[in-house]
Write a protein that holds these residues in place. Structure first.
Motif, PDB file in Angstrom:
ATOM      1  N   TRP A 182       0.834  -1.211   0.000  1.00 42.45           N
ATOM      2  CA  TRP A 182       0.000   0.000   0.000  1.00 42.45           C
ATOM      3  C   TRP A 182       0.862   1.251   0.000  1.00 42.45           C
ATOM      4  CZ3 TRP A 182      -0.858   4.198   3.202  1.00 42.45           C
ATOM      5  CH2 TRP A 182      -2.012   4.950   2.928  1.00 42.45           C
ATOM      6  N   LEU A 183       1.889   1.263   0.820  1.00 39.98           N
ATOM      7  CA  LEU A 183       2.775   2.424   0.863  1.00 39.98           C
ATOM      8  C   LEU A 183       3.466   2.639  -0.479  1.00 39.98           C
ATOM      9  CD1 LEU A 183       4.414   1.944   4.364  1.00 39.98           C
ATOM     10  CD2 LEU A 183       3.052   3.923   3.657  1.00 39.98           C
ATOM     11  N   ILE A 184       3.969   1.569  -1.057  1.00 37.32           N
ATOM     12  CA  ILE A 184       4.689   1.675  -2.324  1.00 37.32           C
ATOM     13  C   ILE A 184       3.750   2.147  -3.431  1.00 37.32           C
ATOM     14  CG2 ILE A 184       5.887   0.321  -4.096  1.00 37.32           C
ATOM     15  CD1 ILE A 184       7.025  -1.389  -1.762  1.00 37.32           C
ATOM     16  N   ARG A 185       2.500   1.699  -3.392  1.00 41.11           N
ATOM     17  CA  ARG A 185       1.541   2.057  -4.440  1.00 41.11           C
ATOM     18  C   ARG A 185       0.927   3.442  -4.242  1.00 41.11           C
ATOM     19  NH1 ARG A 185      -0.657  -0.126  -9.011  1.00 41.11           N
ATOM     20  NH2 ARG A 185      -2.743  -0.438  -8.136  1.00 41.11           N
ATOM     21  N   HIS A 186       0.693   3.837  -2.983  1.00 40.65           N
ATOM     22  CA  HIS A 186      -0.116   5.024  -2.723  1.00 40.65           C
ATOM     23  C   HIS A 186       0.622   6.168  -2.055  1.00 40.65           C
ATOM     24  CE1 HIS A 186      -3.716   2.853  -3.958  1.00 40.65           C
ATOM     25  NE2 HIS A 186      -3.302   1.836  -3.217  1.00 40.65           N
TER      26      HIS A 186
END
Length: 492
Positions: free
Chosen positions: A94-98
């Motif tokens: 989630w962090l990497i994507r958002h």
């Protein structure tokens, strides 16, 4: 992970992570060219003045070894390595994507999974359903309370398709050799005795359905372009926290499930999936030994997975010696914020994970979260101060490389998929080591830690040639050379 607010209490010696500023020159420099007959050292010091720094090459000579000597013997060979890396949890993905833009995302994944100057991560772990590092608690077949789905008609990996699979496939595009394993934190609630995702155990009438649940997961991942190398039946089966998915599963239950249900089902596949037992701490080797004592279960088990939070890595050798045909995999360790002393935590990581687990037969070294934010999350329940291998700033997407990053890099950048561990002297006057020979070019990577409180001058002898080096207290070095004597290029 047996997560209490202070993981230090669980590991004895501190295994905690410290964030610091990244030096791209030191940590990401490509291997320099080396003179014929040279050895390329890469060094990390506990004062952080050197962070995987490429040092001046040293030469092999015909000189006699020093009294403090590490003998490297490529003729004595042990396990073949699958790889090093960290888990792509829901939180990490989630962090990497958002919280990163396209450029930041590609740059980070290239750095972690790409060849030198990247770290070359080649092994990762997924959660089958939620862990505490998820934004919500879910399984892949949730039903309203009191309802069941023994036909698995509601099964779906849709939650994984949002963030985890896209990040994983981007990493796989960077490193096509990336190997994937997966572990559940709980069976679906309706399969359990308490009809909840936390605590409880598997219902007697749900063993067959749970086996098919694993098969459907493997098939669905395959359909999404992600082959699964191995699974474990249950993450930490002797730990049942109340605030995130968990499930108790004793040795008799695991043996029955593997021997009579999951094992026979997966054995019918054209692409057999490895089943790994235990997936829990070093302090209870008797538990996987009890499962391996069951003949039916043993016939379907490929190996044993281990975590770091209690006990010592020698437990892996205890089980290996009893069952030498079963592989060992180190699959989880995470630090926290209880103590941020670099001089304690970096040597602990090197001694117990990079060196200790591999000297005790591990084919892999996996840390827990690949990435977390500056607030140790996102998470829902469980560990409130765990640190990822990297920190992603939730506002800017900027990256901080943690202690685990450098410890893993001392192996992952230089020990490639298919390398074999070879013999090396270890444990003399505070010098601990592990050595590997890569299959593609016969290059050798020797990882050395100085656990002593004073500098150590030592020699390394291999194939009747020696070189000398001095390591500061708590510092680590990876020495790379070709078997013919020429310094090797460090490409994963």
């Amino acid at each position: 992970m047996n997560r209490n607010p202070n993981p230090r209490k669980q590991v004895g010696t501190a295994l905690l992570v410290l964030a610091f500023c990244y030096s791209p020159i030191q940590a990401a420099a490509a291997s320099p060219s080396s003179p014929e007959g040279g050895v390329q050292p890469w060094v990390t010091t506990v004062d952080k003045t050197k962070l995987l720094s490429a040092e001046k090459p040293v030469g092999f000579t015909d000189a006699a070894p020093l009294p403090l000597n590490i003998e490297v013997d490529p003729s004595r060979r042990y396990q073949t390595m699958v790889g090093f890396g960290a888990s792509i949890t829901d939180a990490s993905a989630w962090l990497i994507r958002h919280r990163m833009d396209d450029r930041q995302r590609q740059q980070l994944l290239q750095e972690l999974f790409g060849p030198a100057p990247g770290l070359g991560f080649s092994f990762t772990r997924l959660t089958i359903g939620a862990s505490d590092f998820s934004m919500s608690h879910y399984s892949l077949d949730d039903m309203p309370a009191g309802q069941t789905d023994f036909g698995l008609e509601k099964f779906s990996i849709a939650p994984m398709q949002v963030d985890v699979i896209p990040v994983l496939k981007q990493a796989m595009a960077i490193n096509p050799q990336l190997t994937v394993m997966a572990s559940p934190w709980s069976a679906p609630a309706w399969m359990k005795t308490n009809d909840k995702l936390s605590r409880g155990t598997l219902r007697a009438d749900a063993y067959d359905a749970y086996a098919r649940y694993f098969e459907k997961f493997v098939d669905a991942m395959q359909d999404n372009g992600v082959p699964i190398y191995a699974i474990t039946v249950q993450n930490e089966p002797h730990f049942e926290p109340h605030d995130y998915p968990s499930m108790g599963l004793n040795p008799a239950s695991r043996a029955k499930f593997v021997g009579q249900h999951l094992g026979p089902l997966l054995a019918k596949r054209k692409d057999p999936i490895r089943i790994l037992e235990w997936d829990h701490n070093w302090d209870e080797p008797q538990s996987p030994l009890a499962v391996l004592a069951d003949e039916k279960a043993r016939s379907h088990l490929a190996g044993v997975a281990w975590h770091c939070y209690k006990g010592e890595p020698s437990a892996q050798t205890l089980v290996h010696d009893a069952h030498p045909d079963k592989d060992a995999y180190f699959t989880e360790c995470s630090g926290g914020e209880g103590n941020a002393k670099w001089e304690e935590t970096f040597p602990w990581n090197m001694r117990n994970l990079v060196i200790g687990s591999t000297r005790n037969w591990a084919k892999s070294v996996l840390m827990w979260n690949l990435a977390l934010d500056e607030n140790y999350g996102p998470h829902k329940g469980g560990c409130g101060d765990c640190r990822g291998v990297v920190i992603i700033d939730s506002k800017t997407g900027e990256v901080t490389r943690n202690l685990d990053y450098y410890a893993l890099a001392h192996a992952s950048r230089f020990v490639r998929v298919g390398a074999q561990r070879i013999d090396s002297t270890s444990g003399v006057d505070g010098l601990e080591s592990v050595a590997f020979q890569n299959a593609d070019d016969n290059s050798i990577a020797l990882i050395v830690l100085n656990s002593a409180s004073v500098p150590r001058q030592f020699s390394v002898r291999s194939s009747a040639k020696t070189f000398r080096y001095t390591l500061l207290p708590g510092s680590a070095a990876t020495f790379v050379w070709n078997q013919g004597g020429r310094a090797a290029i460090s490409r994963p």
